[in-house]
Write a protein that holds these residues in place. Structure first.
Motif, PDB file in Angstrom:
ATOM      1  N   GLY A  60      -6.208  -5.150  17.654  1.00 48.41           N
ATOM      2  CA  GLY A  60      -5.265  -4.035  17.724  1.00 48.41           C
ATOM      3  C   GLY A  60      -4.554  -3.850  16.396  1.00 48.41           C
ATOM      4  N   GLU A  61      -4.168  -2.609  16.144  1.00 50.90           N
ATOM      5  CA  GLU A  61      -3.580  -2.225  14.853  1.00 50.90           C
ATOM      6  C   GLU A  61      -2.309  -3.002  14.511  1.00 50.90           C
ATOM      7  N   ARG A  62      -1.488  -3.328  15.501  1.00 48.08           N
ATOM      8  CA  ARG A  62      -0.183  -3.941  15.230  1.00 48.08           C
ATOM      9  C   ARG A  62      -0.163  -5.456  15.423  1.00 48.08           C
ATOM     10  N   HIS A  63      -1.295  -6.089  15.461  1.00 47.30           N
ATOM     11  CA  HIS A  63      -1.352  -7.542  15.609  1.00 47.30           C
ATOM     12  C   HIS A  63      -0.899  -8.217  14.310  1.00 47.30           C
ATOM     13  N   LEU A  64      -0.229  -9.356  14.455  1.00 43.00           N
ATOM     14  CA  LEU A  64       0.267 -10.068  13.272  1.00 43.00           C
ATOM     15  C   LEU A  64      -0.854 -10.510  12.334  1.00 43.00           C
ATOM     16  N   ALA A  65      -2.012 -10.870  12.868  1.00 47.06           N
ATOM     17  CA  ALA A  65      -3.128 -11.272  12.010  1.00 47.06           C
ATOM     18  C   ALA A  65      -3.604 -10.100  11.155  1.00 47.06           C
ATOM     19  N   VAL A  66      -3.601  -8.914  11.713  1.00 46.86           N
ATOM     20  CA  VAL A  66      -3.983  -7.722  10.959  1.00 46.86           C
ATOM     21  C   VAL A  66      -2.952  -7.464   9.859  1.00 46.86           C
ATOM     22  N   ALA A  67      -1.676  -7.602  10.203  1.00 49.13           N
ATOM     23  CA  ALA A  67      -0.613  -7.423   9.209  1.00 49.13           C
ATOM     24  C   ALA A  67      -0.762  -8.435   8.073  1.00 49.13           C
ATOM     25  N   ARG A  68      -1.087  -9.651   8.407  1.00 45.44           N
ATOM     26  CA  ARG A  68      -1.267 -10.700   7.387  1.00 45.44           C
ATOM     27  C   ARG A  68      -2.413 -10.350   6.444  1.00 45.44           C
ATOM     28  N   VAL A  69      -3.527  -9.876   6.994  1.00 46.73           N
ATOM     29  CA  VAL A  69      -4.661  -9.493   6.149  1.00 46.73           C
ATOM     30  C   VAL A  69      -4.277  -8.319   5.252  1.00 46.73           C
ATOM     31  N   ARG A  70      -3.544  -7.365   5.791  1.00 42.19           N
ATOM     32  CA  ARG A  70      -3.103  -6.227   4.979  1.00 42.19           C
ATOM     33  C   ARG A  70      -2.200  -6.696   3.840  1.00 42.19           C
ATOM     34  N   ARG A  71      -1.319  -7.605   4.140  1.00 41.67           N
ATOM     35  CA  ARG A  71      -0.402  -8.119   3.111  1.00 41.67           C
ATOM     36  C   ARG A  71      -1.172  -8.854   2.012  1.00 41.67           C
ATOM     37  N   GLU A  72      -2.151  -9.653   2.414  1.00 43.39           N
ATOM     38  CA  GLU A  72      -2.981 -10.373   1.431  1.00 43.39           C
ATOM     39  C   GLU A  72      -3.816  -9.400   0.603  1.00 43.39           C
ATOM     40  N   LEU A  73      -4.322  -8.361   1.245  1.00 42.96           N
ATOM     41  CA  LEU A  73      -5.097  -7.350   0.527  1.00 42.96           C
ATOM     42  C   LEU A  73      -4.230  -6.649  -0.511  1.00 42.96           C
ATOM     43  N   LEU A  74      -3.020  -6.284  -0.131  1.00 40.10           N
ATOM     44  CA  LEU A  74      -2.089  -5.660  -1.083  1.00 40.10           C
ATOM     45  C   LEU A  74      -1.858  -6.556  -2.288  1.00 40.10           C
ATOM     46  N   ALA A  75      -1.604  -7.824  -2.026  1.00 40.03           N
ATOM     47  CA  ALA A  75      -1.346  -8.767  -3.124  1.00 40.03           C
ATOM     48  C   ALA A  75      -2.577  -8.912  -4.019  1.00 40.03           C
ATOM     49  N   ALA A  76      -3.755  -8.966  -3.423  1.00 43.04           N
ATOM     50  CA  ALA A  76      -4.990  -9.136  -4.211  1.00 43.04           C
ATOM     51  C   ALA A  76      -5.266  -7.910  -5.074  1.00 43.04           C
ATOM     52  N   ILE A  77      -5.087  -6.726  -4.510  1.00 47.16           N
ATOM     53  CA  ILE A  77      -5.324  -5.503  -5.294  1.00 47.16           C
ATOM     54  C   ILE A  77      -4.294  -5.394  -6.407  1.00 47.16           C
ATOM     55  N   ARG A  78      -3.027  -5.681  -6.099  1.00 48.93           N
ATOM     56  CA  ARG A  78      -1.977  -5.648  -7.132  1.00 48.93           C
ATOM     57  C   ARG A  78      -2.309  -6.593  -8.281  1.00 48.93           C
ATOM     58  N   LEU A  79      -2.714  -7.824  -7.942  1.00 47.04           N
ATOM     59  CA  LEU A  79      -3.060  -8.814  -8.962  1.00 47.04           C
ATOM     60  C   LEU A  79      -4.238  -8.339  -9.799  1.00 47.04           C
ATOM     61  N   GLN A  80      -5.249  -7.809  -9.150  1.00 43.33           N
ATOM     62  CA  GLN A  80      -6.426  -7.312  -9.866  1.00 43.33           C
ATOM     63  C   GLN A  80      -6.027  -6.201 -10.838  1.00 43.33           C
ATOM     64  N   LEU A  81      -5.172  -5.295 -10.401  1.00 47.06           N
ATOM     65  CA  LEU A  81      -4.739  -4.203 -11.263  1.00 47.06           C
ATOM     66  C   LEU A  81      -3.926  -4.720 -12.450  1.00 47.06           C
ATOM     67  N   GLU A  82      -3.049  -5.676 -12.189  1.00 39.75           N
ATOM     68  CA  GLU A  82      -2.249  -6.249 -13.275  1.00 39.75           C
ATOM     69  C   GLU A  82      -3.128  -6.959 -14.297  1.00 39.75           C
ATOM     70  N   GLU A  83      -4.114  -7.702 -13.813  1.00 33.64           N
ATOM     71  CA  GLU A  83      -4.987  -8.451 -14.712  1.00 33.64           C
ATOM     72  C   GLU A  83      -5.906  -7.546 -15.517  1.00 33.64           C
ATOM     73  N   SER A  84      -6.327  -6.436 -14.920  1.00 37.84           N
ATOM     74  CA  SER A  84      -7.256  -5.547 -15.618  1.00 37.84           C
ATOM     75  C   SER A  84      -6.563  -4.770 -16.731  1.00 37.84           C
ATOM     76  N   GLY A  85      -5.296  -4.444 -16.532  1.00 39.94           N
ATOM     77  CA  GLY A  85      -4.569  -3.674 -17.524  1.00 39.94           C
ATOM     78  C   GLY A  85      -4.969  -2.208 -17.560  1.00 39.94           C
ATOM     79  N   ALA A  86      -5.975  -1.838 -16.784  1.00 40.50           N
ATOM     80  CA  ALA A  86      -6.428  -0.451 -16.742  1.00 40.50           C
ATOM     81  C   ALA A  86      -5.643   0.314 -15.684  1.00 40.50           C
ATOM     82  N   PRO A  87      -5.575   1.631 -15.828  1.00 44.88           N
ATOM     83  CA  PRO A  87      -4.927   2.413 -14.775  1.00 44.88           C
ATOM     84  C   PRO A  87      -5.681   2.234 -13.455  1.00 44.88           C
TER      85      PRO A  87
END
Length: 145
Positions: A22-49
């Motif tokens: 289900g959309e509002r399950h805590l495990a889904v929220a955790r994966v979304r939070r980890e995905l956000l952090a991973a994409i943010r880190l990738q963007l910071e490391e790449s230095g590209a827009p």
């Protein structure tokens, strides 16, 4: 390539989790939070827009994470402030770099510059308001756009 986040694979995993839990399950929220952090880190490391697909992945994950946090933690929880900042920043990035991608992904919602700009401002205002509630206690740093 380069060990970055595979947004398509992450989206597939999220779809499967949502289907199972289900959309509002805590495990889904955790994966979304980890995905956000991973994409943010990738963007910071790449230095590209950030690319349109990366910004859309950030926006979708942040928006759904905020909806879950709001439902489970309440609208004034500091985690909601973080997610709202991500929503506002993602909309702003899409307006600047790939507005058509934003309009196509959210037809009838954010399908004009005015509607998307309003949503961006509103998300960032809510972020600042929630963050201000916690700033005296040092729980949230004051963010800048």
């Amino acid at each position: 390539p380069g060990g970055g986040v595979d947004e398509a694979a992450c989206a597939a995993v999220l779809r499967e989790l949502v289907r199972e839990l289900g959309e509002r399950h805590l495990a889904v929220a955790r994966v979304r939070r980890e995905l956000l952090a991973a994409i943010r880190l990738q963007l910071e490391e790449s230095g590209a827009p950030p690319s349109a697909p990366s910004l859309l992945a950030l926006l979708e994950s942040a928006l759904e994470l905020w909806r879950t946090q709001r439902a489970l933690l309440g609208p004034l929880h500091p985690n909601c402030a973080e997610s709202l900042h991500e929503v506002g920043a993602s909309i702003g990035g899409l307006l600047a770099r790939a507005p058509r991608a934003l309009f196509a992904r959210y037809p009838g919602v954010w399908d004009t510059p005015a509607a998307a700009s309003h949503a961006q401002r509103h998300a960032l205002e809510l972020h600042r308001g929630i963050a201000a509630l916690y700033s005296n206690e040092g729980l949230l740093p004051q963010s800048v756009e």
